[in-house]
Design a protein around this motif. Structure first.
Motif, PDB file in Angstrom:
ATOM      1  N   GLY A  35     -10.769 -12.640  26.329  1.00  0.00           N
ATOM      2  CA  GLY A  35      -9.540 -13.253  26.838  1.00  0.00           C
ATOM      3  C   GLY A  35      -9.603 -14.773  26.934  1.00  0.00           C
ATOM      4  N   ARG A  36     -10.776 -15.357  26.649  1.00  0.00           N
ATOM      5  CA  ARG A  36     -10.851 -16.831  26.712  1.00  0.00           C
ATOM      6  C   ARG A  36     -10.040 -17.441  25.569  1.00  0.00           C
ATOM      7  N   LYS A  37      -9.347 -18.524  25.865  1.00  0.00           N
ATOM      8  CA  LYS A  37      -8.629 -19.239  24.808  1.00  0.00           C
ATOM      9  C   LYS A  37      -9.582 -20.299  24.256  1.00  0.00           C
ATOM     10  N   ILE A  38     -10.010 -20.083  23.027  1.00  0.00           N
ATOM     11  CA  ILE A  38     -11.033 -20.968  22.439  1.00  0.00           C
ATOM     12  C   ILE A  38     -10.424 -21.839  21.332  1.00  0.00           C
ATOM     13  N   PRO A  77      -7.257 -25.474  25.966  1.00  0.00           N
ATOM     14  CA  PRO A  77      -8.115 -24.285  25.785  1.00  0.00           C
ATOM     15  C   PRO A  77      -9.022 -24.074  27.003  1.00  0.00           C
ATOM     16  N   ASP A  78      -9.542 -22.854  27.152  1.00  0.00           N
ATOM     17  CA  ASP A  78     -10.526 -22.590  28.213  1.00  0.00           C
ATOM     18  C   ASP A  78     -11.892 -23.115  27.787  1.00  0.00           C
ATOM     19  N   HIS A  79     -12.113 -23.118  26.460  1.00  0.00           N
ATOM     20  CA  HIS A  79     -13.419 -23.491  25.938  1.00  0.00           C
ATOM     21  C   HIS A  79     -13.227 -24.119  24.547  1.00  0.00           C
ATOM     22  N   ILE A  80     -14.052 -25.081  24.228  1.00  0.00           N
ATOM     23  CA  ILE A  80     -13.994 -25.682  22.887  1.00  0.00           C
ATOM     24  C   ILE A  80     -15.310 -25.346  22.185  1.00  0.00           C
TER      25      ILE A  80
END
Ligand SMILES: Nc1nc2c(ncn2[C@@H]2O[C@H](COP(=O)(O)OP(=O)(O)OP(=O)(O)O)[C@@H](O)[C@H]2O)c(=O)[nH]1
Length: 366
Positions: A32-35, A95-98
């Protein structure tokens, strides 16, 4: 209260180690993380970004993948990476993470240092540098000096520079790591894997967690959330180049060369792949990858070669407005890929596609 920084993971590792494969796996198991992805490649054809965009994972839309193909990211930090990052951070939905995939030839150190630039420092932190290793290639001695060859060179000319660019890169990418992934564990047995583990550990003075993997398949929790804050620790991760040129002489990639071979439709897929294998062996090509047009097939054929190990698969239909073509990036050491050799390889690939160049027969000893 200060806004929380977005974590960024740098995925590095030599050509063909399995970085894109690992990222693909990560995206499939992102929980579910937006990467957001920033992909950097050596060579003029954006194969990795194209493969990720073509992989059908929801999080790999055109908008989520930024491709930086103007050279290795370590040399284009100011012109490419910082503007791309700034643009990403100005987007409406963050994003949650790059995740950043460096080219296989990039030194991770200058990229990590770029996270101290004011535009980035207040908003993003390096969660971790993940160094992907082709354990099978290491086990086969790919990154070690050929002692006999070096001795012969020394005998011929004492003043020669014997630095092995492959070995230096291997060490520099490990020195930057917060996590080392011994990938392609399926290709070697346990004992050899253990030898590779020792070799990689010896390349860094820090205690770095090491995990083995097949096809970069690791839980997102292992790869993400390391919370290393690596941008604050760059002083202890210096590359060979930084140590040798304290004071900041420009680093370059002169030891390596690449070009794109263009060919027509591939008439016999099996003969084409066999022919490529021979060609790679003859010229010690480090990496060859791209797409081929197989007449009668609605899908494009992905061609991936790391050394003489070749993989092919159909990944997606050719687009309506896309020109069907065979295009392959060829990467090798500069001394091996001089202009005349590039021309010869290019010609051979065209002939192989057209079914005009018979594969070199294998000898009984092989
Ligand atoms: N047998 C085996 N093959 C693998 C593994 N991981 C990746 N590969 C294959 O190795 C080839 C290169 O993988 P990539 O993920 O494209 O490697 P990369 O590091 O992104 O390559 P560059 O971006 O060109 O440096 C592909 O054919 C992969 O399918 C693995 O664990 N085992």
């Amino acid at each position: 209260m200060a806004a929380q920084k977005i974590p960024a993971t740098v995925i590095t590792g030599f050509l063909g180690a399995g970085k894109t494969t690992l990222i693909r796996n990560l995206l499939q198991n992102a929980g579910g993380r937006k990467i957001a992805l920033i992909i950097n490649e050596f060579g003029d054809l954006g194969v990795d970004g194209d493969i990720l965009k073509g992989c059908g994972i929801e999080t790999c839309s055109e908008d989520d993948v930024v491709e930086l193909n103007n050279g290795c990211i370590c040399c284009t930090v100011a012109d490419d990476f910082i503007p791309a990052m700034t643009k990403l951070l100005e987007r409406g939905s963050l994003p949650d993470h790059i995740v950043i995939e460096t080219s296989g030839l990039a030194l991770p150190q200058p990229l990590v240092a770029a996270f101290n630039w004011p535009e980035v420092k207040t908003k993003v932190t390096v969660d971790g540098v993940v160094t992907v290793i082709d354990a099978a290639a290491v086990a086969s001695g790919r990154f070690a000096d050929d002692e006999e060859k070096v001795a012969a060179q020394r005998a011929a000319d004492d003043s020669l520079d014997h630095d092995n660019p492959l070995e230096e890169l291997f060490e520099d990418q490990i020195r930057a790591a917060d996590l080392i992934v011994l990938n392609k564990a399926d290709l070697i047995d346990r004992d050899r894997l253990e030898e590779v583990r020792k070799l990689t550990s010896a390349a860094t003075a820090r205690a770095v967690k090491t995990v083995a993997a097949e096809n970069g398949s690791l839980p997102a929790e292992v790869l993400l959330g390391i919370a290393a804050g690596a941008e604050d620790l760059i002083a202890e991760r210096k590359s060979h180049h930084e140590i040798e040129h304290e004071g900041g002489e420009e680093h370059d990639h002169d030891e390596f060369e690449s070009f794109v071979a263009n060919a027509g439709p591939v008439l016999d897929q099996t003969a084409f792949v066999d022919g490529l294998k021979d060609l790679i062996g003859e010229h010690d090509i480090l990496r060859l990858k791209g797409f081929a047009d197989i007449p009668g097939k609605p899908m494009r054929l992905v061609v991936q070669a790391v050394g003489q190990r070749i993989e092919t698969y159909f990944d997606r239909p050719w687009g309506k407005d896309e020109k069907r073509a065979t295009r392959l990036v060829v990467i090798g050491l500069h001394d091996g890929l001089i202009d005349a050799v590039c021309t010869a390889i290019d010609g051979r690939i065209r002939s192989l596609a057209a079914g005009e160049a018979p594969a070199v027969p294998h000898t009984a000893a092989e």
